[in-house]
Design a protein around this motif. Structure first.
Motif, PDB file in Angstrom:
ATOM      1  N   GLN A 117       0.828  -1.261  -0.137  1.00 11.69           N
ATOM      2  CA  GLN A 117       0.196  -0.015  -0.037  1.00 11.69           C
ATOM      3  C   GLN A 117       0.843   1.262   0.172  1.00 11.69           C
ATOM      4  OE1 GLN A 117      -2.260  -1.408   3.526  1.00 11.69           O
ATOM      5  NE2 GLN A 117      -4.101  -0.915   2.369  1.00 11.69           N
ATOM      6  N   ILE A 118       1.994   1.133   0.748  1.00  9.11           N
ATOM      7  CA  ILE A 118       2.831   2.403   0.994  1.00  9.11           C
ATOM      8  C   ILE A 118       3.440   2.455  -0.370  1.00  9.11           C
ATOM      9  CG2 ILE A 118       4.729   3.304   1.836  1.00  9.11           C
ATOM     10  CD1 ILE A 118       3.754   1.826   4.456  1.00  9.11           C
ATOM     11  N   LEU A 119       3.989   1.392  -1.063  1.00  6.64           N
ATOM     12  CA  LEU A 119       4.869   1.592  -2.210  1.00  6.64           C
ATOM     13  C   LEU A 119       4.045   1.852  -3.428  1.00  6.64           C
ATOM     14  CD1 LEU A 119       6.899  -1.705  -1.794  1.00  6.64           C
ATOM     15  CD2 LEU A 119       7.741   0.774  -1.602  1.00  6.64           C
ATOM     16  N   ASN A 120       2.747   1.654  -3.367  1.00 10.25           N
ATOM     17  CA  ASN A 120       1.812   2.286  -4.411  1.00 10.25           C
ATOM     18  C   ASN A 120       1.677   3.546  -4.531  1.00 10.25           C
ATOM     19  OD1 ASN A 120       1.420  -0.467  -5.474  1.00 10.25           O
ATOM     20  ND2 ASN A 120      -0.510  -0.502  -4.385  1.00 10.25           N
ATOM     21  N   ARG A 121       2.108   4.453  -3.451  1.00 11.31           N
ATOM     22  CA  ARG A 121       1.796   5.867  -3.479  1.00 11.31           C
ATOM     23  C   ARG A 121       3.295   6.300  -4.064  1.00 11.31           C
ATOM     24  NH1 ARG A 121       0.181   4.952   2.294  1.00 11.31           N
ATOM     25  NH2 ARG A 121      -2.020   4.304   2.134  1.00 11.31           N
ATOM     26  N   LEU A 122       4.139   5.704  -4.274  1.00 17.61           N
ATOM     27  CA  LEU A 122       5.358   6.216  -4.927  1.00 17.61           C
ATOM     28  C   LEU A 122       5.666   5.985  -6.285  1.00 17.61           C
ATOM     29  CD1 LEU A 122       7.383   4.665  -1.553  1.00 17.61           C
ATOM     30  CD2 LEU A 122       7.583   7.232  -2.363  1.00 17.61           C
ATOM     31  N   SER A 123       6.003   6.879  -6.998  1.00 19.84           N
ATOM     32  CA  SER A 123       6.333   6.838  -8.315  1.00 19.84           C
ATOM     33  C   SER A 123       7.739   7.488  -8.522  1.00 19.84           C
ATOM     34  CB  SER A 123       5.405   7.652  -9.368  1.00 19.84           C
ATOM     35  OG  SER A 123       5.315   8.975  -8.862  1.00 19.84           O
ATOM     36  N   PHE A 124       8.372   6.998  -9.574  1.00 25.96           N
ATOM     37  CA  PHE A 124       9.884   7.237  -9.916  1.00 25.96           C
ATOM     38  C   PHE A 124      10.223   7.958 -11.205  1.00 25.96           C
ATOM     39  CE2 PHE A 124       9.416   4.578  -6.253  1.00 25.96           C
ATOM     40  CZ  PHE A 124      10.444   5.309  -5.232  1.00 25.96           C
ATOM     41  N   THR A 125      10.719   9.138 -11.229  1.00 24.38           N
ATOM     42  CA  THR A 125      10.970   9.745 -12.654  1.00 24.38           C
ATOM     43  C   THR A 125      12.351  10.455 -12.653  1.00 24.38           C
ATOM     44  OG1 THR A 125      10.041  10.974 -14.583  1.00 24.38           O
ATOM     45  CG2 THR A 125       9.541  11.616 -12.107  1.00 24.38           C
ATOM     46  N   THR A 126      12.725  10.579 -13.920  1.00 26.82           N
ATOM     47  CA  THR A 126      13.868  11.612 -14.049  1.00 26.82           C
ATOM     48  C   THR A 126      13.293  13.042 -14.861  1.00 26.82           C
ATOM     49  OG1 THR A 126      14.540  10.464 -16.267  1.00 26.82           O
ATOM     50  CG2 THR A 126      15.528   9.550 -14.419  1.00 26.82           C
ATOM     51  N   ASP A 127      11.846  12.953 -15.003  1.00 31.32           N
ATOM     52  CA  ASP A 127      11.374  13.941 -15.560  1.00 31.32           C
ATOM     53  C   ASP A 127      10.872  15.072 -14.732  1.00 31.32           C
ATOM     54  OD1 ASP A 127      10.290  15.288 -18.345  1.00 31.32           O
ATOM     55  OD2 ASP A 127       8.612  14.882 -17.268  1.00 31.32           O
ATOM     56  N   TYR A 128      11.125  16.466 -14.591  1.00 28.60           N
ATOM     57  CA  TYR A 128      10.899  17.499 -13.803  1.00 28.60           C
ATOM     58  C   TYR A 128       9.216  17.443 -14.061  1.00 28.60           C
ATOM     59  CZ  TYR A 128      15.271  19.336 -12.159  1.00 28.60           C
ATOM     60  OH  TYR A 128      16.372  19.732 -11.522  1.00 28.60           O
ATOM     61  N   LYS A 129       8.748  17.622 -15.151  1.00 33.50           N
ATOM     62  CA  LYS A 129       7.333  18.033 -15.541  1.00 33.50           C
ATOM     63  C   LYS A 129       6.613  16.928 -14.780  1.00 33.50           C
ATOM     64  CE  LYS A 129       3.973  19.239 -19.131  1.00 33.50           C
ATOM     65  NZ  LYS A 129       3.635  19.571 -20.432  1.00 33.50           N
ATOM     66  N   THR A 130       6.956  15.701 -15.055  1.00 36.97           N
ATOM     67  CA  THR A 130       6.225  14.492 -14.661  1.00 36.97           C
ATOM     68  C   THR A 130       6.047  14.482 -13.043  1.00 36.97           C
ATOM     69  OG1 THR A 130       6.687  13.034 -16.501  1.00 36.97           O
ATOM     70  CG2 THR A 130       5.980  11.778 -14.509  1.00 36.97           C
ATOM     71  N   ALA A 131       7.124  14.696 -12.611  1.00 41.59           N
ATOM     72  CA  ALA A 131       7.202  14.663 -11.098  1.00 41.59           C
ATOM     73  C   ALA A 131       6.632  15.888 -10.364  1.00 41.59           C
ATOM     74  CB  ALA A 131       8.814  14.779 -10.451  1.00 41.59           C
ATOM     75  N   LEU A 132       6.654  17.198 -11.000  1.00 44.80           N
ATOM     76  CA  LEU A 132       6.322  18.240 -10.250  1.00 44.80           C
ATOM     77  C   LEU A 132       4.978  18.858 -10.573  1.00 44.80           C
ATOM     78  CD1 LEU A 132       9.717  19.990  -9.999  1.00 44.80           C
ATOM     79  CD2 LEU A 132       8.669  18.325  -8.634  1.00 44.80           C
ATOM     80  N   ALA A 133       4.332  18.622 -11.912  1.00 45.74           N
ATOM     81  CA  ALA A 133       3.194  19.543 -12.488  1.00 45.74           C
ATOM     82  C   ALA A 133       1.911  19.349 -11.523  1.00 45.74           C
ATOM     83  CB  ALA A 133       2.703  18.847 -13.916  1.00 45.74           C
ATOM     84  N   ASN A 134       1.722  18.235 -10.759  1.00 46.55           N
ATOM     85  CA  ASN A 134       0.522  17.950 -10.066  1.00 46.55           C
ATOM     86  C   ASN A 134       0.950  17.847  -8.750  1.00 46.55           C
ATOM     87  OD1 ASN A 134       1.841  15.501  -9.916  1.00 46.55           O
ATOM     88  ND2 ASN A 134       0.157  14.200 -10.047  1.00 46.55           N
ATOM     89  N   ALA A 135       2.224  18.588  -8.231  1.00 52.92           N
ATOM     90  CA  ALA A 135       2.527  18.527  -6.746  1.00 52.92           C
ATOM     91  C   ALA A 135       2.117  19.980  -6.014  1.00 52.92           C
ATOM     92  CB  ALA A 135       4.030  18.382  -6.779  1.00 52.92           C
TER      93      ALA A 135
END
Length: 315
Positions: free
Chosen positions: A69-87
């Motif tokens: 359940q915890i791991l499912n909340r984590l996503s990993f990326t090298t792309d700024y837009k993917t990581a930050l656009a909805n943060a």
């Protein structure tokens, strides 16, 4: 102050020693976390550390849900837009170099929403200096986690010259919400508070060794079995109140002048560094680190910190 219920997704820049632990802390408390780093290899290392920490917490009986359940909340990326656009809140834990942090934040600000709070996990760099490269400096603040971040409760929240009160208040409340102990400073100061006190103690400790007053082993034992225990329960200023300010005033009247006032690097410390005696990482420093000696001390320390963390959560 921003309504915490509006914060759903965390942008987590950096998957290293501090970054992976901070990402896990948010995921453990129900937040979706987008972890950003410069390479797939760095992300994979971060994922391994996260899984290891989850296993430790599971074995200690701290988690109320499954690792999956915890791991499912984590996503990993090298792309700024993917990581930050909805943060809704972004925290950064990259290398402690001002030039690097400025570059990272200039890039990050291109992709975040206008109301997203931005926080740097630095142990002493000036938030006001980083603010000079931001278009909206009022939403930028320091959130200084202490290492190991998965076990240590303190987060120093430090404003820059242009940080808004709303940013400070929201960050403090968010840190407390993820079971950290957030303390806001009134204003920024080089090294903040924790590291200023730590370096003041270290300066005198090194001076005591330099002067032949006591060995490194003796200094460490004196701290561990006296001030270390007392200050973990009652801080130094409250301890002075309890002991009597007149007593401490009298002691300071004759002792302050005899304490180290070294303004540069401690001579012995500087000599060791020049000889590549860097401590555990090179096998010798003030102590000799053979075999698994350092690893065993860290393991024992972390096991004790884990017990304290569990006790905190059960209060």
């Amino acid at each position: 102050m921003m309504d915490l219920s509006k914060i759903k997704t965390i942008g987590n820049i950096g998957a290293g020693t501090m970054g992976h632990a901070i990402a896990l802390q948010f995921a453990m408390h129900g937040y979706n976390v987008n972890v950003l780093d410069t390479s797939q290899k760095a992300l994979e290392v971060g994922q391994r550390h996260i899984k290891s920490d989850i296993e430790t917490f599971t074995n200690a009986g701290i988690l109320s849900e499954s690792a999956e359940q915890i791991l499912n909340r984590l996503s990993f990326t090298t792309d700024y837009k993917t990581a930050l656009a909805n943060a809704d809140f972004v925290i950064e834990s990259v290398v402690e170099k001002m030039s690097v942090k400025k570059i990272v934040w200039q890039e990050a600000e291109k992709y975040v929403a206008d109301n997203t709070i931005l926080a740097t996990n630095t142990s002493g760099l000036s938030p006001s200096e980083i603010q000079t490269v931001l278009k909206k400096p009022d939403r930028f603040v320091v959130a200084h986690f202490w290492n190991p971040a998965q076990l240590m409760p303190l987060v120093e929240v430090v404003p820059g010259h242009k940080t808004s009160q709303s940013t400070i208040d929201t960050t403090v409340h968010l840190m407390n919400h993820i079971d950290k102990h957030a303390v806001a400073l009134n204003k920024e100061s080089l090294g903040f508070v924790g590291n200023r006190i730590q370096l003041a103690v270290l300066r005198e400790a090194f001076h005591i060794v330099d002067e032949g007053i006591a060995s490194p082993e003796a200094v460490d034992d004196i701290i561990k079995y006296s001030l270390g225990r007392r200050w973990s329960l009652v801080g130094p200023i409250a301890s002075a109140d309890l002991g009597g300010l007149d007593v401490f005033s009298n002691i300071s009247s004759y002792l302050y002048a005899d304490l180290s006032s070294e303004q540069g690097t401690d001579p012995t410390l500087n000599k060791m560094v020049s000889e590549n005696k860097l401590g555990l990482k090179t096998g010798s420093g003030f102590f000799t680190w053979d075999g698994d000696a350092g690893k065993n001390i860290v393991k024992e320390r972390d096991e004790s910190l884990l017990k304290l963390l569990k006790a905190d959560l059960e209060k």
